[in-house]
Design a protein around this motif. Structure first.
Motif, PDB file in Angstrom:
ATOM      1  N   GLN A  19       0.819  -1.210   0.000  1.00  0.00           N
ATOM      2  CA  GLN A  19       0.000   0.000   0.000  1.00  0.00           C
ATOM      3  C   GLN A  19       0.855   1.262   0.000  1.00  0.00           C
ATOM      4  OE1 GLN A  19      -2.045  -1.141   3.472  1.00  0.00           O
ATOM      5  NE2 GLN A  19      -3.577  -2.355   2.386  1.00  0.00           N
ATOM      6  N   GLY A  20       1.827   1.263  -0.863  1.00  0.00           N
ATOM      7  CA  GLY A  20       2.688   2.433  -1.016  1.00  0.00           C
ATOM      8  C   GLY A  20       3.552   2.721   0.198  1.00  0.00           C
ATOM      9  N   MET A  21       3.648   1.737   1.121  1.00  0.00           N
ATOM     10  CA  MET A  21       4.422   1.966   2.328  1.00  0.00           C
ATOM     11  C   MET A  21       5.535   0.931   2.446  1.00  0.00           C
ATOM     12  SD  MET A  21       2.708   2.588   6.039  1.00  0.00           S
ATOM     13  CE  MET A  21       2.896   0.941   6.659  1.00  0.00           C
ATOM     14  N   GLU A  22       6.660   1.348   3.021  1.00  0.00           N
ATOM     15  CA  GLU A  22       7.731   0.394   3.283  1.00  0.00           C
ATOM     16  C   GLU A  22       7.677  -0.023   4.749  1.00  0.00           C
ATOM     17  OE1 GLU A  22      11.715   1.817   2.551  1.00  0.00           O
ATOM     18  OE2 GLU A  22      12.607  -0.097   3.182  1.00  0.00           O
ATOM     19  N   VAL A  23       7.416  -1.311   4.986  1.00  0.00           N
ATOM     20  CA  VAL A  23       7.442  -1.828   6.354  1.00  0.00           C
ATOM     21  C   VAL A  23       8.806  -2.469   6.578  1.00  0.00           C
ATOM     22  CG1 VAL A  23       6.444  -3.493   7.968  1.00  0.00           C
ATOM     23  CG2 VAL A  23       4.950  -2.210   6.424  1.00  0.00           C
ATOM     24  N   ARG A  24       9.593  -1.851   7.441  1.00  0.00           N
ATOM     25  CA  ARG A  24      10.958  -2.349   7.670  1.00  0.00           C
ATOM     26  C   ARG A  24      10.940  -3.437   8.732  1.00  0.00           C
ATOM     27  NH1 ARG A  24      14.720   2.984   7.092  1.00  0.00           N
ATOM     28  NH2 ARG A  24      13.572   3.838   5.337  1.00  0.00           N
ATOM     29  N   ALA A  25      10.688  -4.647   8.291  1.00  0.00           N
ATOM     30  CA  ALA A  25      10.555  -5.777   9.214  1.00  0.00           C
ATOM     31  C   ALA A  25      11.891  -6.079   9.881  1.00  0.00           C
ATOM     32  CB  ALA A  25      10.045  -7.003   8.463  1.00  0.00           C
ATOM     33  N   VAL A  26      12.948  -6.032   9.102  1.00  0.00           N
ATOM     34  CA  VAL A  26      14.305  -6.208   9.619  1.00  0.00           C
ATOM     35  C   VAL A  26      15.046  -4.934   9.238  1.00  0.00           C
ATOM     36  CG1 VAL A  26      16.425  -7.575   9.468  1.00  0.00           C
ATOM     37  CG2 VAL A  26      14.205  -8.712   9.410  1.00  0.00           C
ATOM     38  N   ASP A  27      15.485  -4.192  10.250  1.00  0.00           N
ATOM     39  CA  ASP A  27      15.899  -2.812  10.011  1.00  0.00           C
ATOM     40  C   ASP A  27      17.331  -2.557  10.491  1.00  0.00           C
ATOM     41  OD1 ASP A  27      15.771  -0.142   9.362  1.00  0.00           O
ATOM     42  OD2 ASP A  27      14.471   0.419  11.026  1.00  0.00           O
ATOM     43  N   GLY A  28      18.283  -3.226   9.846  1.00  0.00           N
ATOM     44  CA  GLY A  28      19.674  -3.006  10.225  1.00  0.00           C
ATOM     45  C   GLY A  28      20.136  -3.977  11.295  1.00  0.00           C
ATOM     46  N   VAL A  29      19.896  -5.256  11.054  1.00  0.00           N
ATOM     47  CA  VAL A  29      20.243  -6.276  12.050  1.00  0.00           C
ATOM     48  C   VAL A  29      21.698  -6.732  11.894  1.00  0.00           C
ATOM     49  CG1 VAL A  29      19.900  -8.735  12.576  1.00  0.00           C
ATOM     50  CG2 VAL A  29      17.962  -7.160  12.646  1.00  0.00           C
ATOM     51  N   THR A  30      22.397  -6.776  13.013  1.00  0.00           N
ATOM     52  CA  THR A  30      23.799  -7.195  13.042  1.00  0.00           C
ATOM     53  C   THR A  30      23.995  -8.220  14.160  1.00  0.00           C
ATOM     54  OG1 THR A  30      24.627  -5.082  12.184  1.00  0.00           O
ATOM     55  CG2 THR A  30      26.150  -6.371  13.533  1.00  0.00           C
ATOM     56  N   PHE A  31      24.502  -9.394  13.803  1.00  0.00           N
ATOM     57  CA  PHE A  31      24.926 -10.342  14.839  1.00  0.00           C
ATOM     58  C   PHE A  31      25.822 -11.424  14.239  1.00  0.00           C
ATOM     59  CE2 PHE A  31      20.636 -12.078  13.658  1.00  0.00           C
ATOM     60  CZ  PHE A  31      21.013 -13.332  13.208  1.00  0.00           C
ATOM     61  N   ASP A  32      26.556 -12.108  15.110  1.00  0.00           N
ATOM     62  CA  ASP A  32      27.403 -13.238  14.719  1.00  0.00           C
ATOM     63  C   ASP A  32      26.871 -14.495  15.387  1.00  0.00           C
ATOM     64  OD1 ASP A  32      29.001 -11.280  13.692  1.00  0.00           O
ATOM     65  OD2 ASP A  32      30.849 -12.005  14.643  1.00  0.00           O
ATOM     66  N   VAL A  33      27.083 -15.634  14.743  1.00  0.00           N
ATOM     67  CA  VAL A  33      26.856 -16.905  15.429  1.00  0.00           C
ATOM     68  C   VAL A  33      28.203 -17.614  15.528  1.00  0.00           C
ATOM     69  CG1 VAL A  33      25.595 -19.078  15.502  1.00  0.00           C
ATOM     70  CG2 VAL A  33      24.553 -17.089  14.396  1.00  0.00           C
ATOM     71  N   PRO A  34      28.770 -17.700  16.747  1.00  0.00           N
ATOM     72  CA  PRO A  34      30.046 -18.388  16.900  1.00  0.00           C
ATOM     73  C   PRO A  34      29.904 -19.876  16.545  1.00  0.00           C
ATOM     74  CG  PRO A  34      29.572 -17.019  18.813  1.00  0.00           C
ATOM     75  CD  PRO A  34      28.316 -17.085  17.999  1.00  0.00           C
ATOM     76  N   LYS A  35      30.961 -20.421  15.943  1.00  0.00           N
ATOM     77  CA  LYS A  35      30.949 -21.830  15.514  1.00  0.00           C
ATOM     78  C   LYS A  35      30.640 -22.788  16.647  1.00  0.00           C
ATOM     79  CE  LYS A  35      33.827 -21.930  11.473  1.00  0.00           C
ATOM     80  NZ  LYS A  35      35.213 -21.732  11.062  1.00  0.00           N
ATOM     81  N   GLY A  36      29.744 -23.718  16.390  1.00  0.00           N
ATOM     82  CA  GLY A  36      29.429 -24.754  17.365  1.00  0.00           C
ATOM     83  C   GLY A  36      28.590 -24.277  18.543  1.00  0.00           C
ATOM     84  N   LYS A  37      28.158 -23.007  18.485  1.00  0.00           N
ATOM     85  CA  LYS A  37      27.392 -22.438  19.611  1.00  0.00           C
ATOM     86  C   LYS A  37      25.945 -22.188  19.195  1.00  0.00           C
ATOM     87  CE  LYS A  37      31.061 -21.865  22.219  1.00  0.00           C
ATOM     88  NZ  LYS A  37      31.302 -22.762  23.330  1.00  0.00           N
ATOM     89  N   THR A  38      25.127 -21.885  20.194  1.00  0.00           N
ATOM     90  CA  THR A  38      23.729 -21.558  19.929  1.00  0.00           C
ATOM     91  C   THR A  38      23.466 -20.094  20.238  1.00  0.00           C
ATOM     92  OG1 THR A  38      23.032 -23.802  20.461  1.00  0.00           O
ATOM     93  CG2 THR A  38      21.334 -22.107  20.514  1.00  0.00           C
ATOM     94  N   LEU A  39      22.944 -19.397  19.236  1.00  0.00           N
ATOM     95  CA  LEU A  39      22.511 -18.019  19.432  1.00  0.00           C
ATOM     96  C   LEU A  39      20.992 -18.004  19.547  1.00  0.00           C
ATOM     97  CD1 LEU A  39      22.918 -14.843  19.300  1.00  0.00           C
ATOM     98  CD2 LEU A  39      22.321 -15.095  16.885  1.00  0.00           C
ATOM     99  N   GLY A  40      20.479 -17.430  20.599  1.00  0.00           N
ATOM    100  CA  GLY A  40      19.043 -17.253  20.722  1.00  0.00           C
ATOM    101  C   GLY A  40      18.637 -15.908  20.179  1.00  0.00           C
ATOM    102  N   ILE A  41      17.520 -15.853  19.460  1.00  0.00           N
ATOM    103  CA  ILE A  41      16.955 -14.551  19.086  1.00  0.00           C
ATOM    104  C   ILE A  41      15.621 -14.430  19.807  1.00  0.00           C
ATOM    105  CG2 ILE A  41      16.211 -13.027  17.226  1.00  0.00           C
ATOM    106  CD1 ILE A  41      17.983 -14.452  15.315  1.00  0.00           C
TER     107      ILE A  41
END
Ligand SMILES: Nc1ncnc2c1ncn2[C@@H]1O[C@H](COP(=O)(O)OP(=O)(O)OP(=O)(O)O)[C@@H](O)[C@H]1O
Ligand code: NI
Length: 342
Positions: A19-41
């Motif tokens: 509808q002519g609008m931009e919905v920024r669902a993900v707006d500049g997300v930055t993160f790392d997932v270290p090897k063999g580890k679990t990252l929770g969001i």
């Protein structure tokens, strides 16, 4: 962190154009997932957790689009890959478990056909061998009588069994990164605990990295090494799970933790502290800190958007309180952002 990360997300932006609008669902997300580890969001409904995950696999469909940022997986930027290249990565190096197992399993194929497909595509094995390998996978995820189950259809299995099949499918290719989007939300607590235990055990044995999306902080405490807290399409805090629970910095994280039911105190007759107000609508998004309208500490400077800054512990926080420019209550800086005695 740096080089021992399996995936590095940098300033990822995914928008929906409606509808002519931009919905920024993900707006500049930055993160790392270290090897063999679990990252929770973690984060409230609508904060962009699932869209972040779908963006990694490039499963965003019209009217959605990745509009910026980088997804560095094993040194290569996935945002530059075409559909053909992504198909080789999906269900191979990166696989995903979706929330609702019934909609993700195909009702017209047997369990063995569905798990086996991965072996047939990626390892080019024949039908017989694919079934044998599928039986091994069913054993791995703790399904009894796998020789019988392998020939059954999804409707013949319980919810917990189907979720185990989903995990078996996701693990069939021995992925380096597993993305699990609310993998246990639909299940009862006993089965939930079993599935989480199973994932942890498989991680130890296979060495994969996991992104665990959940709004259950109990699940986070039990399964994650690191946590990214999302609010309105942005990461507001990134920390080790120990730091996050012992020493939450962002007022939103503090609010989330304070809204957890506590077992150590008698809260009967007392209102559980929940974050006041509600998530702003995309049409009404604050231009400064997205959380400011709900924040008990908000000050003048919060009308500007803070950056995600790393502190001396390696935690990342997007909040003015921790900057030299903080113009609000100096006490908050000294005593932290908790509103109740902990
Ligand atoms: N198909 C779509 N069209 C328009 N906007 C969308 C669409 N899908 C998602 N969005 C927007 O993206 C935002 C983030 O959605 P997402 O599914 O990532 O949230 P979430 O954090 O996973 O929430 P939940 O905990 O409820 O699963 C939504 O609030 C919505 O504004
Ligand atoms: Ni979601």
């Amino acid at each position: 962190m740096g080089n021992d990360s399996i995936i590095k997300i940098r300033d990822l932006r995914t928008s929906f154009f409606t509808q002519g609008m931009e919905v920024r669902a993900v707006d500049g997300v930055t993160f790392d997932v270290p090897k063999g580890k679990t990252l929770g969001i973690v984060g409230e409904s609508g904060s962009g957790k699932s869209i972040s995950a779908m963006s990694i696999l490039k499963l965003i469909q019209n009217p959605g689009k990745i509009v910026g940022g980088e997804i560095e997986f094993k040194g290569e930027d996935l945002t530059n890959k075409n559909e053909n290249e992504m198909r080789k990565i999906r269900g191979n190096e990166i696989s995903m478990i979706f929330q609702e197992p019934m909609t993700s399993l195909n009702p017209v194929y047997t369990v063995g056909q569905q798990i086996g497909e991965s072996f047939r595509i990626h390892e080019k094995v024949g039908k017989k061998e694919a079934i044998a390998k599928s039986i091994d996978m069913l054993k791995l995820v703790g399904i009894p009588s796998p020789e019988k189950r392998v020939h059954q259809y999804p409707y013949e299995l319980s919810g917990g069994m189907r979720q185990r099949v989903m995990i078996a499918m996701a693990l069939a290719c021995n992925p380096e990164l597993l993305i699990a989007d609310e993998p246990t939300t639909a299940l009862d607590v006993t089965i939930q605990a079993q599935i989480l235990e199973l994932m942890k055990d498989l991680q130890n044995r296979l060495g994969m990295s996991i992104i665990m999306i959940t709004h259950d902080l109990g699940v986070v405490a039990e399964t994650c090494d690191y946590v990214a807290v999302m609010y309105c399409g942005k990461v507001v805090e990134y920390a080790t799970v120990e730091e996050l629970f012992a020493n939450p910095r962002h007022p939103y994280t503090v609010g989330l933790l304070e809204s957890l039911p506590r077992h150590d105190v008698d809260v009967e007759g007392e209102d559980l502290s929940v974050i006041r107000g509600s998530v702003p609508s995309p049409a009404n998004m604050p231009t400064g800190c997205r959380f400011a309208p709900r924040c008990p500490h908000a000050s003048e400077i919060c009308n500007r958007l803070p950056d995600l800054e790393e502190d001396e512990h390696g935690n990342q926080i997007r909040c003015w309180i921790y900057s030299d420019e903080w113009d609000g209550d100096p006490e908050v800086k000294v005593h932290g952002t908790r509103t109740t005695q902990g």
